[in-house]
Design a protein around this motif. Structure first.
Motif, PDB file in Angstrom:
ATOM      1  N   GLU A   1       0.873  -1.167   0.000  1.00 50.07           N
ATOM      2  CA  GLU A   1       0.000   0.000   0.000  1.00 50.07           C
ATOM      3  C   GLU A   1       0.911   1.218   0.000  1.00 50.07           C
ATOM      4  O   GLU A   1       2.017   1.170   0.522  1.00 50.07           O
ATOM      5  N   LYS A   2       0.462   2.300  -0.595  1.00 48.69           N
ATOM      6  CA  LYS A   2       1.332   3.465  -0.680  1.00 48.69           C
ATOM      7  C   LYS A   2       1.214   4.320   0.583  1.00 48.69           C
ATOM      8  O   LYS A   2       0.127   4.781   0.929  1.00 48.69           O
ATOM      9  N   PRO A   3       2.308   4.541   1.300  1.00 45.58           N
ATOM     10  CA  PRO A   3       2.230   5.377   2.494  1.00 45.58           C
ATOM     11  C   PRO A   3       2.121   6.860   2.122  1.00 45.58           C
ATOM     12  O   PRO A   3       2.637   7.280   1.087  1.00 45.58           O
ATOM     13  N   VAL A   4       1.430   7.620   2.963  1.00 40.73           N
ATOM     14  CA  VAL A   4       1.365   9.073   2.750  1.00 40.73           C
ATOM     15  C   VAL A   4       2.706   9.683   3.120  1.00 40.73           C
ATOM     16  O   VAL A   4       3.247  10.522   2.412  1.00 40.73           O
ATOM     17  N   GLN A   5       3.238   9.248   4.250  1.00 42.37           N
ATOM     18  CA  GLN A   5       4.598   9.641   4.593  1.00 42.37           C
ATOM     19  C   GLN A   5       5.219   8.604   5.504  1.00 42.37           C
ATOM     20  O   GLN A   5       4.564   7.646   5.883  1.00 42.37           O
ATOM     21  N   GLY A   6       6.471   8.840   5.886  1.00 40.76           N
ATOM     22  CA  GLY A   6       7.155   7.904   6.762  1.00 40.76           C
ATOM     23  C   GLY A   6       8.058   6.967   5.996  1.00 40.76           C
ATOM     24  O   GLY A   6       7.988   6.890   4.769  1.00 40.76           O
ATOM     25  N   THR A   7       8.940   6.287   6.727  1.00 40.73           N
ATOM     26  CA  THR A   7       9.903   5.407   6.071  1.00 40.73           C
ATOM     27  C   THR A   7       9.974   4.053   6.751  1.00 40.73           C
ATOM     28  O   THR A   7       9.642   3.910   7.919  1.00 40.73           O
ATOM     29  N   VAL A   8      10.408   3.085   5.969  1.00 36.65           N
ATOM     30  CA  VAL A   8      10.705   1.760   6.490  1.00 36.65           C
ATOM     31  C   VAL A   8      12.153   1.488   6.134  1.00 36.65           C
ATOM     32  O   VAL A   8      12.546   1.660   4.978  1.00 36.65           O
ATOM     33  N   SER A   9      12.967   1.129   7.108  1.00 39.87           N
ATOM     34  CA  SER A   9      14.345   0.791   6.745  1.00 39.87           C
ATOM     35  C   SER A   9      14.775  -0.527   7.357  1.00 39.87           C
ATOM     36  O   SER A   9      14.307  -0.922   8.425  1.00 39.87           O
ATOM     37  N   ILE A  10      15.632  -1.194   6.623  1.00 41.59           N
ATOM     38  CA  ILE A  10      16.204  -2.449   7.101  1.00 41.59           C
ATOM     39  C   ILE A  10      17.703  -2.257   7.203  1.00 41.59           C
ATOM     40  O   ILE A  10      18.352  -1.864   6.233  1.00 41.59           O
ATOM     41  N   ALA A  11      18.236  -2.502   8.398  1.00 40.29           N
ATOM     42  CA  ALA A  11      19.662  -2.311   8.675  1.00 40.29           C
ATOM     43  C   ALA A  11      20.120  -0.937   8.194  1.00 40.29           C
ATOM     44  O   ALA A  11      21.160  -0.796   7.564  1.00 40.29           O
ATOM     45  N   GLY A  12      19.305   0.064   8.457  1.00 37.94           N
ATOM     46  CA  GLY A  12      19.674   1.429   8.143  1.00 37.94           C
ATOM     47  C   GLY A  12      19.387   1.852   6.713  1.00 37.94           C
ATOM     48  O   GLY A  12      19.446   3.025   6.384  1.00 37.94           O
ATOM     49  N   LYS A  13      19.079   0.888   5.855  1.00 37.66           N
ATOM     50  CA  LYS A  13      18.818   1.224   4.455  1.00 37.66           C
ATOM     51  C   LYS A  13      17.321   1.461   4.241  1.00 37.66           C
ATOM     52  O   LYS A  13      16.498   0.601   4.533  1.00 37.66           O
ATOM     53  N   VAL A  14      16.997   2.664   3.744  1.00 39.81           N
ATOM     54  CA  VAL A  14      15.588   3.007   3.570  1.00 39.81           C
ATOM     55  C   VAL A  14      15.016   2.252   2.372  1.00 39.81           C
ATOM     56  O   VAL A  14      15.598   2.232   1.290  1.00 39.81           O
ATOM     57  N   MET A  15      13.863   1.622   2.591  1.00 42.47           N
ATOM     58  CA  MET A  15      13.222   0.833   1.534  1.00 42.47           C
ATOM     59  C   MET A  15      12.493   1.741   0.553  1.00 42.47           C
ATOM     60  O   MET A  15      12.014   2.814   0.904  1.00 42.47           O
ATOM     61  N   ASP A  16      12.388   1.233  -0.655  1.00 42.95           N
ATOM     62  CA  ASP A  16      11.604   1.875  -1.691  1.00 42.95           C
ATOM     63  C   ASP A  16      10.135   1.822  -1.271  1.00 42.95           C
ATOM     64  O   ASP A  16       9.612   0.753  -1.031  1.00 42.95           O
ATOM     65  N   ALA A  17       9.480   2.983  -1.181  1.00 40.02           N
ATOM     66  CA  ALA A  17       8.089   2.961  -0.722  1.00 40.02           C
ATOM     67  C   ALA A  17       7.194   2.291  -1.758  1.00 40.02           C
ATOM     68  O   ALA A  17       7.354   2.495  -2.950  1.00 40.02           O
ATOM     69  N   SER A  18       6.274   1.521  -1.289  1.00 43.23           N
ATOM     70  CA  SER A  18       5.297   0.795  -2.110  1.00 43.23           C
ATOM     71  C   SER A  18       5.909   0.118  -3.335  1.00 43.23           C
ATOM     72  O   SER A  18       5.442   0.256  -4.441  1.00 43.23           O
ATOM     73  N   ASN A  19       6.993  -0.612  -3.096  1.00 39.62           N
ATOM     74  CA  ASN A  19       7.560  -1.442  -4.148  1.00 39.62           C
ATOM     75  C   ASN A  19       7.761  -2.850  -3.585  1.00 39.62           C
ATOM     76  O   ASN A  19       8.753  -3.131  -2.924  1.00 39.62           O
ATOM     77  N   ILE A  20       6.763  -3.694  -3.845  1.00 39.64           N
ATOM     78  CA  ILE A  20       6.773  -5.016  -3.241  1.00 39.64           C
ATOM     79  C   ILE A  20       7.992  -5.814  -3.681  1.00 39.64           C
ATOM     80  O   ILE A  20       8.663  -6.461  -2.882  1.00 39.64           O
ATOM     81  N   GLY A  21       8.280  -5.728  -4.988  1.00 37.32           N
ATOM     82  CA  GLY A  21       9.403  -6.487  -5.526  1.00 37.32           C
ATOM     83  C   GLY A  21      10.685  -6.161  -4.792  1.00 37.32           C
ATOM     84  O   GLY A  21      11.447  -7.058  -4.416  1.00 37.32           O
ATOM     85  N   SER A  22      10.928  -4.874  -4.565  1.00 37.14           N
ATOM     86  CA  SER A  22      12.178  -4.503  -3.913  1.00 37.14           C
ATOM     87  C   SER A  22      12.155  -4.918  -2.443  1.00 37.14           C
ATOM     88  O   SER A  22      13.186  -5.311  -1.887  1.00 37.14           O
ATOM     89  N   SER A  23      10.986  -4.854  -1.796  1.00 37.76           N
ATOM     90  CA  SER A  23      10.898  -5.345  -0.412  1.00 37.76           C
ATOM     91  C   SER A  23      11.335  -6.794  -0.340  1.00 37.76           C
ATOM     92  O   SER A  23      12.155  -7.178   0.502  1.00 37.76           O
ATOM     93  N   ILE A  24      10.777  -7.601  -1.237  1.00 41.00           N
ATOM     94  CA  ILE A  24      11.085  -9.034  -1.193  1.00 41.00           C
ATOM     95  C   ILE A  24      12.567  -9.270  -1.473  1.00 41.00           C
ATOM     96  O   ILE A  24      13.220 -10.053  -0.799  1.00 41.00           O
ATOM     97  N   ARG A  25      13.098  -8.549  -2.471  1.00 41.57           N
ATOM     98  CA  ARG A  25      14.518  -8.730  -2.786  1.00 41.57           C
ATOM     99  C   ARG A  25      15.419  -8.324  -1.615  1.00 41.57           C
ATOM    100  O   ARG A  25      16.507  -8.849  -1.452  1.00 41.57           O
ATOM    101  N   ASN A  26      14.912  -7.395  -0.780  1.00 37.70           N
ATOM    102  CA  ASN A  26      15.691  -7.003   0.392  1.00 37.70           C
ATOM    103  C   ASN A  26      15.379  -7.860   1.613  1.00 37.70           C
ATOM    104  O   ASN A  26      15.770  -7.521   2.728  1.00 37.70           O
ATOM    105  N   GLY A  27      14.625  -8.921   1.393  1.00 35.60           N
ATOM    106  CA  GLY A  27      14.380  -9.853   2.489  1.00 35.60           C
ATOM    107  C   GLY A  27      13.248  -9.474   3.415  1.00 35.60           C
ATOM    108  O   GLY A  27      13.170  -9.962   4.533  1.00 35.60           O
ATOM    109  N   LEU A  28      12.366  -8.580   2.953  1.00 35.57           N
ATOM    110  CA  LEU A  28      11.202  -8.209   3.760  1.00 35.57           C
ATOM    111  C   LEU A  28       9.965  -8.835   3.131  1.00 35.57           C
ATOM    112  O   LEU A  28       9.601  -8.479   2.009  1.00 35.57           O
ATOM    113  N   VAL A  29       9.358  -9.791   3.820  1.00 37.37           N
ATOM    114  CA  VAL A  29       8.198 -10.454   3.223  1.00 37.37           C
ATOM    115  C   VAL A  29       6.994 -10.393   4.142  1.00 37.37           C
ATOM    116  O   VAL A  29       7.119 -10.244   5.351  1.00 37.37           O
ATOM    117  N   LEU A  30       5.828 -10.490   3.514  1.00 35.26           N
ATOM    118  CA  LEU A  30       4.567 -10.469   4.264  1.00 35.26           C
ATOM    119  C   LEU A  30       3.725 -11.675   3.875  1.00 35.26           C
ATOM    120  O   LEU A  30       3.422 -11.876   2.698  1.00 35.26           O
TER     121      LEU A  30
END
Ligand SMILES: Nc1ncnc2c1ncn2[C@@H]1O[C@H](COP(=O)(O)OP(=O)(O)OP(=O)(O)O)[C@@H](O)[C@H]1O
Ligand SMILES: [Mg+2]
Lengths: 321, 499
Positions: free
Chosen positions: B303-332
């Motif tokens: 889902e697209k956030p209005v604002q705010g960030t999600v980061s893994i090990a200090g690296k900020v994730m691409d907002a609302s990009n499922i593919g990149s989340s999964i490639r960075n090891g973040l799964v739902l």
């Protein structure tokens, strides 16, 4: 025990019907026609039959992907006509076959790209989008050709449609290659599997990280390219680009797919089934021609076949609920 | 007391599966009969036979002393049977009242009598929960609310036999208690009730008798609930002893891995921030509709956030990009299995490898069937997925086994952070405890586990730390040691609500 056995037997039969039902229908039909229709089962006629289904065959491959992802494409028939005209005009203008063919295919790619973009990104219904595109492209084809066939002056171009290799027409050989290529694409690549996944459950596919929009755009672009290529082959066979050719071609491709077990609601489809579907349509058409059945009746028969195909699709779906 | 409903050596065979093998038992009018058993034991199949959706391979169903043969669901409805399925069957774009009366809308002069319709719907809904407006579209309701609509449908039809297939898996505690009082009321009015659930405590609370299934056979029937204990039931269901299904394992936490900062978006009423360390299991508790699922989708990028960030090990994730989340090891692993998880017409294998096949493939393009098959087999074994083969279509698996397949899809990934949204919904006790063990070992190998659940005992039993959400915001954080049922509930319940 015997109740169990009959159940097991029934299940085997059901499995056969699900997987190869139309193949059996085709084989029976083919044998019957061979027996009863004179001149049907001859080398000459077989080659003619293969040639007559070659275009539907090529475009059914891309249509299979389109349907399997849960979409439609009605614009292909206009693309076929338009690309033929484009090729003719470009060849006459530049004298270069390469430029003519490349230009025609490029136009198909572009149209497919626009289709894909509108459907995937702007989320507009595929049926409406491609129907509108069909009208537009058909119109543009007439405008470019000034409403009449454009004769092609360079006769070397005719080899593509009328040439033979080992006494098999080139379009038939191309069609076989296309079938093999798309069979591999469907079964052995992530692109093919993801296409089926999108048709099966789009949201699940999206949440699994599949780039749904990109795949849809690729599907429609390939579809455009393939239709344009078929248009070039047709122009070569007819030695001219004809703006009014191939009406009803899109529905022929869709019927072939559905006859071959491709689900109209997406997610199910095999290349083997599609081949069978294409052959059924071609065989019926060919037999009717041999029997000198008047065109008016041929329309009725073709309509009935389509209805039969859709009914089959419905029955299969009802069972799976 | 008379037997109102009777199954007489009922069997059902599917290709490659004997789902039911000569099942016989009876249910009295005015009693609640529980059906228990592992995933794929045959409970739903039996209910589908009762509802006329399946025709039994052999055997008979007797109602009120008469053998009844159903050729379709309509026959069963006419015979006074209502089955409330595991997977809900509502038309999403119609209103609640239209769904309630679908098939027998009240008519006046040949047209639909809207007034009566609304009234009937309102009455039925009022006895369940006053919150649902008969005019809302089903699409706008939560899963919990939809379930209530299904139950209201049976009430309106005044069914004599009512069967519930895991009715509470998506309900909040309050709704569960409400449902139980409705069931008790129906029982008082002489209805015969069948009740399928994986939640043992519910079964003890509501059932008068119990039948335990395993592999399509009856293991044991219990008529006397007073002599029955949790352990006896589990032993009969699973076939082995499970002492503590949570069996919590303490483990050290490493440095911070997932950091969510001021995330706002649809479904949230305040910016959400939280952190998870390596090796930590963070539990999210809240009532149905508290915004947990929405928050998780924002974190994952669905889902697209209005604002705010999600980061893994200090690296900020691409907002609302499922593919990149999964490639960075973040799964739902999503909550709504039917809508967001399963591809029903694809095979078990295709479903498991849906996302991970890109890692197995050559150039990310040519799939590797060997590796896919090996991965499928591994998870069929590990999660004990019950299927005749890996080529079986997913829609032919039992509900709990479908859930396991979706879990396998995400456990196949190269994970650093895994978000599990209600992962044990519809899963049997034995497998539940296996899933908790898997969560511990994921955490032990340095991953973050974010665990969303509406079942308070499992959150308390498994999580290292618990965040509580209420109406779209995070309202509290409790460590494992300070968390108690009371404290968590106090945070989760609406401030004005006095339940
Ligand atoms: N339509 C079908 N085709 C083939 N097999 C089926 C079909 N429906 C159910 N089965 C099989 O029958 C068995 C029993 O399934 P059922 O859904 O009744 O289990 P269940 O006890 O309800 O499990 P759960 O707790 O997971 O809901 C399973 O092994 C399942 O795979
Ligand atoms: Mg079930």
């Amino acid at each position: 025990m015997s109740a169990n056995e009959t159940v097991a037997k029934k299940n085997v039969l059901k499995g056969l019907w699900d997987n190869a039902g139309m193949l059996v229908v085709f084989i029976v039909m083919f044998c019957a026609i061979s027996l009863f229709v004179p001149f049907f089962f001859t080398w000459r006629n077989m080659i003619g039959l293969a040639l007559s289904v070659s275009m539907v065959g090529m475009v059914s491959c891309t249509m299979l992907f389109c349907l399997a992802s849960g979409d439609f494409d009605l614009s292909v028939e206009a693309i076929v006509a338009f690309s033929g005209v484009t090729a003719a005009v470009l060849i006459n203008l530049t004298g270069s076959i390469v430029i003519g063919v490349a230009g025609a295919i490029l136009s198909g790619v572009l149209i497919g790209l626009i289709n894909g973009f509108i459907i995937a990104r702007l989320k507009i219904n595929a049926l409406i989008t491609t129907y509108a595109m069909q009208q537009i492209i058909r119109g543009v084809g007439f405008i470019v050709s000034a409403g009449s066939a454009v004769g092609i002056s360079n006769s070397r171009f005719f080899g593509l449609g009328s040439g033979n290799l080992l006494s098999i027409p080139i379009p038939v050989i191309i069609t076989i290659i296309v079938f093999i290529m798309f069979g591999i694409l469907l079964n052995k690549t992530t692109y093919g599997r993801n296409t089926l996944a999108i048709g099966g459950n789009k949201e699940a596919a999206r949440l699994a990280g599949i780039n749904v929009n990109r795949i849809k755009i690729v599907i429609f672009t390939l579809q455009g390219a393939m239709a344009a290529f078929a248009g070039v082959v047709l122009a070569s066979r007819m030695t001219s680009g004809q703006p009014n050719t191939s009406t009803g071609f899109a529905m022929d491709c869709i019927s072939a797919c559905v006859l071959g077990g491709v689900s109209l609601s997406g997610g199910i489809g095999t290349i083997l089934g599609t081949i069978v579907g294409v052959l059924i349509i071609g065989t019926v058409q060919n037999a009717m021609n041999l029997m000198n059945i008047p065109t008016f009746y041929q329309y009725v028969v073709r309509g009935l076949i389509l209805l039969f195909a859709v009914l089959l699709d419905q029955l299969k779906q009802r069972k799976s609920v | 007391m008379q037997h109102y409903l009777k199954f007489q050596s009922v069997s059902k065979v599917f290709p490659g599966v004997k789902a039911l093998d000569s099942i016989s038992f009876e249910v009295n009018a005015g009693s609640v009969h529980g059906l228990l058993g592992e995933n794929g034991a045959g409970k739903s199949t039996l209910l589908k036979i009762l509802s006329g959706a399946y025709i039994p391979t052999s055997g008979e169903v007797e109602i009120d002393g008469k053998v009844r043969r159903f050729h379709g669901t309509k026959d069963a409805i006419d015979a006074g049977i209502a089955v409330i399925y595991q997977e809900l069957n509502l038309v999403p774009d119609m209103t609640v009242e239209e769904n309630l009366l679908l098939g027998h809308m009240p008519l006046r002069h040949g047209l639909i009598d809207k007034k009566t319709m609304t009234q009937v719907a309102r009455e039925a809904l009022a006895s369940l929960s006053g919150e649902i407006n008969p005019k809302s579209r089903i699409r706008t309701l939560s899963i919990g609310q939809r379930q209530l609509v299904e139950i209201a449908k049976a009430l309106i039809r005044d069914a004599k036999v009512i069967a519930f297939d895991e009715p509470t898996s998506s309900l909040s505690d309050r709704e569960v208690q409400k449902l139980f009082s409705v069931i008790k009321d129906l029982q008082g009015r002489g209805r015969a009730i069948l009740y399928v659930s994986h939640r043992l405590e519910e079964v003890f609370q509501i059932c008068d008798s119990i039948t335990v299934f395993r592999d399509g056979r009856i293991v044991k029937s219990f008529d006397d609930m007073s002599a029955l204990t949790n352990d006896i039931l589990i032993r009969n269901m699973v076939g082995r002893e499970i002492k503590d299904i949570y069996d919590y394992r303490e483990r050290p936490h490493g440095e911070r891995l997932l950091e969510v900062k001021d995330l706002t978006g649809p479904g949230l009423t305040a910016p959400a921030s939280f952190e998870v360390s390596k090796g930590e299991i963070l539990g999210f508790f809240g009532l149905v509709g508290a915004g947990r699922t929405e928050l998780m989708k924002l974190v994952f990028g669905a889902e697209k956030p209005v604002q705010g960030t999600v980061s893994i090990a200090g690296k900020v994730m691409d907002a609302s990009n499922i593919g990149s989340s999964i490639r960075n090891g973040l799964v739902l692993c999503p909550e709504d299995r039917k809508l967001e998880g399963i591809i029903p017409i694809s095979s078990v294998s295709d479903n498991i490898n849906l996302s991970v096949r890109r890692l197995f493939s050559r150039f990310g393009f040519f799939i590797n069937r060997g590796k896919e098959a090996a991965n499928t087999d591994k998870f069929i074994e590990k999660l004990s997925i019950k299927t005749p083969s890996s080529a079986q279509l997913l829609m032919n698996l039992s509900g709990g086994n479908q859930q396991k397949v979706i879990l396998a899809r995400w456990l196949s990934e190269d994970i650093r952070v895994i978000i599990l949204d209600e992962p044990t919904r519809g899963i049997d006790v034995g497998t539940k405890s296996e899933i908790y063990q898997i969560m511990y070992s994921l955490a032990e190998s340095g991953m973050c586990v974010v665990f969303v659940s509406s079942e308070l005992p499992e959150i308390l039993g498994v999580a290292d730390r618990i965040l509580v959400m209420r109406s779209g915001k995070i309202v509290g954080s409790l460590s494992r040691n300070e968390a108690t049922e009371e404290k968590v509930l106090k945070l989760a319940l609406p401030v004005s609500g006095n339940v």
